[in-house]
Design a protein around this motif. Structure first.
Motif, PDB file in Angstrom:
ATOM      1  N   SER A   1      83.466 -29.556  12.243  1.00  0.00           N
ATOM      2  CA  SER A   1      82.250 -28.910  12.720  1.00  0.00           C
ATOM      3  C   SER A   1      81.502 -28.267  11.554  1.00  0.00           C
ATOM      4  O   SER A   1      80.279 -28.325  11.485  1.00  0.00           O
ATOM      5  N   LYS A   2      82.259 -27.686  10.638  1.00  0.00           N
ATOM      6  CA  LYS A   2      81.590 -27.062   9.498  1.00  0.00           C
ATOM      7  C   LYS A   2      80.889 -28.101   8.637  1.00  0.00           C
ATOM      8  O   LYS A   2      79.815 -27.861   8.088  1.00  0.00           O
ATOM      9  N   TRP A   3      81.506 -29.212   8.543  1.00  0.00           N
ATOM     10  CA  TRP A   3      80.912 -30.313   7.767  1.00  0.00           C
ATOM     11  C   TRP A   3      79.536 -30.669   8.306  1.00  0.00           C
ATOM     12  O   TRP A   3      78.565 -30.805   7.569  1.00  0.00           O
ATOM     13  N   TYR A   4      79.475 -30.818   9.623  1.00  0.00           N
ATOM     14  CA  TYR A   4      78.196 -31.167  10.233  1.00  0.00           C
ATOM     15  C   TYR A   4      77.175 -30.059  10.058  1.00  0.00           C
ATOM     16  O   TYR A   4      75.994 -30.294   9.873  1.00  0.00           O
ATOM     17  N   MET A   5      77.669 -28.822  10.144  1.00  0.00           N
ATOM     18  CA  MET A   5      76.731 -27.718   9.968  1.00  0.00           C
ATOM     19  C   MET A   5      76.119 -27.726   8.587  1.00  0.00           C
ATOM     20  O   MET A   5      74.896 -27.574   8.431  1.00  0.00           O
ATOM     21  N   VAL A   6      76.981 -27.894   7.591  1.00  0.00           N
ATOM     22  CA  VAL A   6      76.461 -27.887   6.226  1.00  0.00           C
ATOM     23  C   VAL A   6      75.511 -29.066   6.025  1.00  0.00           C
ATOM     24  O   VAL A   6      74.437 -28.921   5.428  1.00  0.00           O
ATOM     25  N   ALA A   7      75.909 -30.220   6.584  1.00  0.00           N
ATOM     26  CA  ALA A   7      75.043 -31.393   6.469  1.00  0.00           C
ATOM     27  C   ALA A   7      73.689 -31.120   7.101  1.00  0.00           C
ATOM     28  O   ALA A   7      72.633 -31.468   6.549  1.00  0.00           O
ATOM     29  N   GLY A   8      73.725 -30.440   8.251  1.00  0.00           N
ATOM     30  CA  GLY A   8      72.478 -30.114   8.926  1.00  0.00           C
ATOM     31  C   GLY A   8      71.635 -29.174   8.106  1.00  0.00           C
ATOM     32  O   GLY A   8      70.402 -29.301   8.024  1.00  0.00           O
ATOM     33  N   ALA A   9      72.292 -28.199   7.513  1.00  0.00           N
ATOM     34  CA  ALA A   9      71.557 -27.230   6.695  1.00  0.00           C
ATOM     35  C   ALA A   9      70.904 -27.927   5.517  1.00  0.00           C
ATOM     36  O   ALA A   9      69.761 -27.631   5.144  1.00  0.00           O
TER      37      ALA A   9
END
Lengths: 143, 483, 182, 494, 119
Positions: free
Chosen positions: B395-403
């Motif tokens: 989930s953190k991966w996706y968040m960072v990718a989104g950011a």
């Protein structure tokens, strides 16, 4: 006061006239001032007068509590009953025109009866209230 | 079973179970059997929905007209599906755990506990399946009320105080902020349906939209955005399974779930980004501040509580970036945090039951006596920090990718800093438990009762399992943003 | 014009009596003054052609009410009223009410204006057809008992309510037991 | 045929039953009579409501004298709504009342209480159904006098003082009302509401009309306990017999609010008043003040009956607030809250009657410690009622609050919306006072020992509790009726 | 509009204010009821006085008269008188009971005793 012979005699003379006057007020109300309410008040006053002269017990004997209480209720029933009768005869509530064959006559009849109802309840209530107030201290004194 | 029937049954099964539990208050074994059967049934019921939803269906059930033009209505979509799955699975696990905990600690009012627990799940199902904002709001408030007896379970002065703060903050925020936002939305848009792309698009803009957004974000007090987070630590007076329920399954997840729903379906992710510009800062502040408090907290449950506050704001932060990838991350994090945090609370409860310890400083060498417990705790900590092989990493991966996608450098910085802080307050516990020598004078004790250990191991396994098999949640999360 | 003068003179006397009553602390005196006030009121009502009302006011206001009040005074032994409490707020309230009344009265039709709405709407029909429709020459009686007979039923019920209420409030438990046993 | 006379029977049947009860003087008969009459009245009210929904306004000329010469009964969507509310409440309160009346009153007074109950019912129904402003006064007095007596029959001596105070305030209110309609009569020559509204439009000198408006507003405001004219209410509700509190709490102020609506929208018409005077602002301010202060005072009460009595004052504030908004949503909120609050408070006061039955008349919070486990159904019912007072979704109170806030937002009154919501948090504070006392306090020797309230009482109370939840979930009837009434009122302006 | 034409209203208003003032300001329960009576009675004039027509007679139809005063206010006021006496009777009954229960008919005293009861 109860022993005052003059008062007693006067009262005995006056009270019938008061009642007569009440009847006059009651039934002459169509033509002059007066009506059930005033007549009721006068009837009550006559009895109250009687009670003041001859004492509450005497008045209670003359017109016992249960009669008075019945009067309180039945006057309203007479009044409301006139309305129910006019309903049953096919009119609106309190439509006196249906009470007789001729509308004006019906009106007169209706007005007569409702005034009787008013007089009964009013005199009953006034008397009852008087009995209640007057009887109160006596009971308290007795215990 | 038709999807419509399943949707009706989902909130109904726990509600009926609550009645059943109350009826069996004289026979504890039967009572527990009712709870477990119902939770198993609920999982089956929710599972039956996975197929249709994955195929792209959005079945609708309309009950009755609550207000003219506003019905009490259920409609399942990918995010709700995900939430319902998490909640139903964790109900079974936490029921097993609760039985062990309540019996192990000889708690009073066990029947009331299980009744309210079941009702809370019913309300959670209602939230997950809510087809419009008014239905969601109804179940949202219901959840507050049925969890109140759980929070004040002990009935003493501390419980009463905690209960007052819990109820006070949640009612204050929902009635004074959330409700007017809902009514204003109704007045503006003329509908409260959840529509992909949002219902407010083109209806409101500028300052008005910003105020409305603020009303929603602070009004959804269960998402614990600062300063609406105060109820969370206060609710720690409750028995530990309740904390697990509040923090992992029902209450806080209902909060962030609502936040994501509002962002995706009410505002829509194509809404004017300028309106949302302030939100990452508030969320970022909450993440860092709560982590700092957690760092300093010695009481284990308090530390976990502030960790929750911080983790929830990850989801708010991710959602507020309005980037598709970050929204996927937000949806995934609901799942990731749920399984991770429930494990942590299970462990805290197990330690309390077996060793009667509540503070971090007392935990020297606890891992030698309770290896399973501390191992589970360690795995869940990894997930919280966001390290592989735990689901928190995904989930953190996706968040960072989104950011990155949204060029939100501040968000990336916050995530990095907080990761360090997370590590700072979780790893010392693991270290202390395994590597510091225990006080030799202590009474010897072993693991907590087996149902508790079993539940804990199951959720820890799930934490790792979801890292390797993230397909299903990912699929639903992708559908959410139309991918 | 004589009528108006009589009425106004009576009204002025009533105002004086009432002002005396406000200041008077002896309750017995207040009750007697109240009786006089009622008599004046009845007289004024006669002057205003309201003979039925006057008769009722005389019997009720000066008669029954006075008797009731005296009876109550006797029962409560309440002969002495305490000094007035501080009376700024009541004064302000009363004056405000009075101001509202005066403001409203400025627009009311003048005394004895034959074109006032009450003389031209509804009432004329009563006078015109009371004899032909109800056979009763006294329009007050026909309106009271027939046109608005339903009001009078309500009025009788009010009296009944008061009677039953006084019974409920003042009846002694002990004596009623005996009543029921009888 | 009989169906044509339903409007008259609606009022006359309860009215006749009172003297019959006094004639018979048997308490069991009196109770049966009261139950029968209230059920029949409720049935008539429902039939009337259906007829109005089907065929529009019903006009009934009493004595067959056409209005404005005779007295007219008029049933429209609003009055039908209130008739159902009043008669329905009576039908629910009457059956169980015997349990608490037997416990609280001496035997000889029982039949008189039922007589007063019937009179009060007749009075309230008469006020609601009549289309004549003076007839309204007569029935107002019937209901008021009977209410004074019923309050005075409470067990404690404070009941007498409360009744006296209520009598003084109530009579001032009625006299204000008479002054108001007197001025209207002098300016128009008519007493019929419909005729008045037509003829008022032609009046050129509005000074008497404005004064009349002020007097009627203050008079009715006293009766409906509009802040700050509410002082009579808390004691009257606290010390009246429990069954009476349940009936009054659900109906008495509601009927007065109906009268206010009737005058504002049917007789005066907003064009005259809301333009000529800042009525809406004043009413809005008073309503908000009432809602907030009364709720605050409620929080600090030591007696549960009194606490909910103050809560009633606050809730009345919501209703008058809805009126002051004067738009469809606001009026809908006002009308629907008449019903929702009646159901909620009815349930609560019936349950409190159950409690006082078990405590021997006491209703202080110190006696209620731990009552949640002693009287679980009673306590839980009060909690649900309390949630409705707060306005939690899924209860009737939420629906009212929704429309109230919506009405405020539609008028752009954001502060009003905020105050309404804030005051519901205060409601949460006093409701939670009960919750904590009942569930989170250990019972001690002063708290009540006895078990659950009698079954009939619980059954009727829970009927209302369930109704309270039902009206929060399915609003087609309640909001539907209220909406029709609101549209009717606003439509009457054009 | 002239002073004379509205004198009856204003005298009536003075009576009303005086009555209302006694009700609010006085603490004796009997005196309050007397004030209430004055307040109610004064309203009679508000109704009846404007109904009068100069040169008119009482509304009893008879030969030789053409102008009658308005009967409707009379009817209304008859009802009002009855309501007034009914209220008075009830009020006095309450006062009697209060006197027995509290041994006083002063409002301040009663409020004090109520406070002692701890309502």
């Amino acid at each position: 006061m109860r022993r005052d012979i003059v008062l007693r005699v006067i009262a005995k003379l006056i009270i019938p006239f008061m009642l007569l006057f009440a009847l006059y007020v009651q039934f002459h109300g169509d033509f002059g001032p007066g009506g059930g309410f005033q007549a009721g008040v006068i009837i009550a006053t006559a009895v109250i007068f009687y009670a003041l002269i001859f004492g509450l017990p005497a008045a209670r004997q003359l017109l016992p509590e249960w009669i008075v209480e019945t009067m309180v209720a039945s006057g309203v029933l007479v009044y409301a009953g006139v309305g129910i009768v006019s309903l049953l005869l096919g009119g609106s509530y309190l439509d006196y025109s249906v009470l007789a064959h001729d509308a004006v006559h019906g009106q007169e009849r209706g007005i007569f009866w409702v005034e009787v109802g008013v007089a009964i309840t009013v005199s009953g209530v006034m008397l009852k209230i008087f009995y209640m107030f007057a009887g109160r201290r006596r009971d308290e004194d007795n215990g | 079973m038709s999807p419509e029937l399943a949707m009706l049954l989902a909130p109904l099964i726990p509600a009926v179970a609550a009645v059943g539990v109350a009826a069996c208050h004289r026979a504890p074994n039967l009572r527990e059997a009712v709870t477990l059967t119902a939770s198993a049934l609920l999982i089956l019921c929710v599972m039956s929905l996975v197929g249709p939803v994955a195929a792209g269906a959005t079945p609708v059930v309309r009950l009755f007209e609550t207000l003219p033009g506003l019905s009490l209505e259920f409609r399942i979509e990918p995010l709700g599906m995900l939430f319902a799955l998490v909640a139903s699975c964790l109900w079974l696990v936490s029921s097993v755990y609760s039985i062990g905990y309540m019996r192990g600690n000889d708690e009073a009012h066990q029947t009331r506990f299980f009744v309210c627990f079941a009702l809370a799940i019913a309300a959670t199902m209602g939230i997950a399946l809510a087809g419009n904002l008014i239905t969601l709001f109804l179940y949202y408030e219901l959840l507050t009320l049925v969890t109140y007896p759980l929070v004040t379970h002990h009935g003493d002065d501390a419980a009463r105080r905690g209960g007052r703060v819990y109820l006070g903050v949640l009612l204050f925020s929902s009635i004074l902020l959330f409700l007017p936002a809902v009514i204003a939305t109704w007045a503006l848009a003329g509908t409260l349906e959840f529509v992909p792309g949002g219902i407010l698009a083109g209806k409101v803009s500028g300052t008005g939209a910003m105020v409305l957004l603020a009303l929603y974000m602070f009004g959804i007090g269960k998402a614990a955005l600062m300063p609406m987070h105060r109820w969370l630590p206060s609710a720690m007076v409750a028995p530990t399974p309740v904390s697990a329920l509040l923090h992992a399954v029902a209450v806080v997840k209902a909060g962030v779930f609502t936040v994501v729903k509002v962002v995706v379906y009410v505002f829509g992710i194509h809404f004017d980004a300028a309106v949302f510009a302030w939100l990452p800062w508030v969320a970022g502040f909450t993440i860092i501040a709560a982590s700092l408090v957690a760092l300093r907290a010695d009481n284990l449950k308090r530390r976990l509580a502030y960790s929750t506050v911080s983790q929830l704001s990850y989801i708010v932060l991710a959602a507020s970036l309005l980037a598709p990838l970050s929204v996927i991350g937000a949806a995934l994090h609901i799942v990731a945090h749920a399984v991770g945090k429930i494990t942590l609370f299970f462990a805290a409860g197990a330690i309390y039951t077996a060793a009667h310890k509540t503070d971090v400083s007392q935990l020297d060498g606890i891992g030698r006596r309770m290896p399973w417990t501390l191992a589970a705790f360690g795995i869940a900590s990894l997930s919280m920090i966001g390290l592989p092989p735990a689901v928190g990493f995904v989930s953190k991966w996706y968040m960072v990718a989104g950011a990155l996608q949204a060029h939100q450098w501040m968000a990336i910085a916050v995530i990095l800093v907080s990761t360090l802080l997370n590590a700072g307050y979780f790893l010392p516990i693991v270290y202390r438990g395994f590597f510091v020598r225990p006080d030799p004078n202590e009474a010897a004790h072993g693991e907590a009762p087996w149902p508790m250990v079993a539940a804990m191991v199951a959720t820890a396994a799930l934490t790792i399992g979801l890292f390797f098999y993230a397909d299903l949640p990912l699929r639903f999360a992708r559908m959410l943003v139309g991918g | 014009m004589i009528d108006a003068l009589v009425v106004n003179a009576l009204l002025t006397m009533m105002v004086f009596i009432v002002l005396v009553m406000v200041g008077q602390r002896n309750l017995f005196a207040v009750v007697i003054l109240g009786g006089i006030y009622s008599f004046l009121m009845a007289t004024a009502l006669v002057a205003l052609d309201a003979v039925d009302v006057a008769m009722t006011e005389a019997s009720v206001g000066a008669g029954i009410s006075t008797v009731l009040l005296l009876g109550a005074l006797y029962l409560t032994r309440g002969d002495e009223a305490k000094p007035m409490r501080h009376s700024t707020i009541p004064l302000i309230v009363s004056v405000a009410v009075g101001a509202a009344l005066v403001y409203g009265s400025l627009g009311l039709p003048a005394f004895s204006d034959p074109n006032a709405p009450i003389q031209t709407h509804v009432a004329p029909r009563y006078l015109k057809e009371t004899l032909s429709a109800t056979g009763v020459p006294n329009a007050v009686t026909s309106v009271l008992a027939s046109y608005r007979g339903y009001d009078t039923l309500g009025e009788t019920t009010v009296v009944f309510t008061a009677g039953a209420g006084v019974i409920a409030l003042l009846r002694r438990r002990r004596r009623i037991r005996e009543d029921e046993e009888r | 045929m009989i169906l044509d006379h339903l409007p008259a029977l609606q009022v006359v049947l309860p009215l006749i039953s009172a003297p019959v009860i006094v004639l018979v003087r048997r308490s069991r008969f009196a109770w049966l009579m009261a139950v029968a009459v209230s059920w029949v009245a409720a049935a008539i009210a429902v039939m009337l409501a259906i007829r109005v929904a089907d065929a529009g306004v019903i006009s009934y000329a009493l004595g067959n004298w056409q209005p404005p010469w005779g007295i007219e009964y008029r049933v429209d969507p609003l009055s039908a709504f209130v008739l159902v509310l009043v008669a329905g409440t009576a039908a629910i309160v009457a059956p169980f009342s015997r349990i608490s009346v037997v416990a609280e009153l001496p035997r000889e007074q029982e039949y008189l209480l039922y007589a007063m109950f019937c009179l009060c019912l007749a009075g309230l129904l008469g006020i609601t159904i009549t289309g004549d402003v003076f007839n309204l006064f007569v029935f107002l007095e019937i209901s008021s006098l009977s209410t004074y007596v019923m309050v005075a029959l409470g067990q404690k001596r404070q009941a007498l003082a409360a009744a006296y105070r209520y009598l003084i305030m109530g009579t001032i209110a009625a006299t204000f009302y008479v002054i108001g309609i007197g001025m209207l009569y002098l300016m128009t020559g008519t007493l019929n509401m419909a005729d008045l509204s037509v003829r008022l439009a032609d009046v050129t000198d509005v000074r008497p009309i404005l004064a009349a408006f002020a007097f009627i507003t203050v008079g009715i405001g006293l009766k409906l306990a509009l802040f700050p004219l509410h002082q009579w209410l808390p004691n009257a509700y606290t010390f009246a017999p429990s069954a009476v509190t349940a009936f009054l709490g659900a109906t008495a102020t509601k009927v007065s609010i109906y009268v206010l609506l009737r005058f504002y929208f049917t007789v005066f018409g907003t064009t005259l008043l809301f333009r000529a005077m800042p009525t809406d602002q004043v009413l809005m301010l008073l309503s908000l003040l009432g809602a907030v202060t009364a709720s605050l005072v409620a929080v600090f009460q030591k007696d549960i009956k009194r606490m909910f009595a103050y809560s009633s004052v606050g809730q009345v504030g919501y209703i008058t607030l809805g009126i002051s908004l004067a738009n469809t949503s606001g009026l809908t909120a006002a009308v629907v809250h008449l019903l929702n609050h009646a159901v909620t408070k009815g349930a609560i006061f019936i349950l409190i009657a159950g409690i006082t039955l078990r405590t021997g008349g006491a209703s202080g919070f110190d006696r209620l410690k731990g009552i949640g486990s002693r009287m679980p159904f009673t306590s839980f019912g009060i909690v649900i009622g309390g949630l409705s007072l707060i306005g939690v979704p899924g209860t009737a109170g939420f629906v009212s609050k929704w429309y109230l806030v919506l009405g405020a937002i539609q008028r752009g009154e954001w502060i009003v919306a905020a105050v309404v919501l804030a005051s519901s948090l205060i409601a949460a504070a006093y409701v939670w006072k009960f919750v904590e006392t009942a569930y989170l306090t250990k019972p001690d020797e002063s708290s009540v020992k006895a078990g659950e309230a009698p079954l009939p009482m619980l059954a009727f109370a829970w009927f209302m509790v369930v109704l309270c939840v039902f009206l929060g979930l399915d609003t087609s009837l309640s909001v539907g009726g209220a909406r029709a009434a609101a549209d009717f009122l606003l439509g009457g302006l054009r | 509009m002239s002073f004379a034409s509205h004198y009856s209203y204003w005298a009536t208003i003075v009576l009303m204010i005086a009555g209302l003032y006694v009700v609010i300001a006085r603490g004796n329960l009997v005196k309050k009821l007397i004030g209430l009576g004055i307040f109610q009675t004064s309203v009679y004039l508000l109704y009846v006085a404007p109904g009068k027509l100069i040169g008119g007679t009482a509304p009893i139809i008879a030969e030789g008269y053409r102008t009658y005063s308005n009967p409707l206010p009379h009817v209304l006021i008859l009802t009002a008188i009855v309501v007034g006496v009914a209220t008075l009777a009830l009020g006095l009954a309450l006062v009697v009971r209060i006197r027995e229960a509290y041994d006083t008919i002063e409002e301040d005293e009663i409020l004090r005793l109520d406070d002692e009861d701890g309502s």
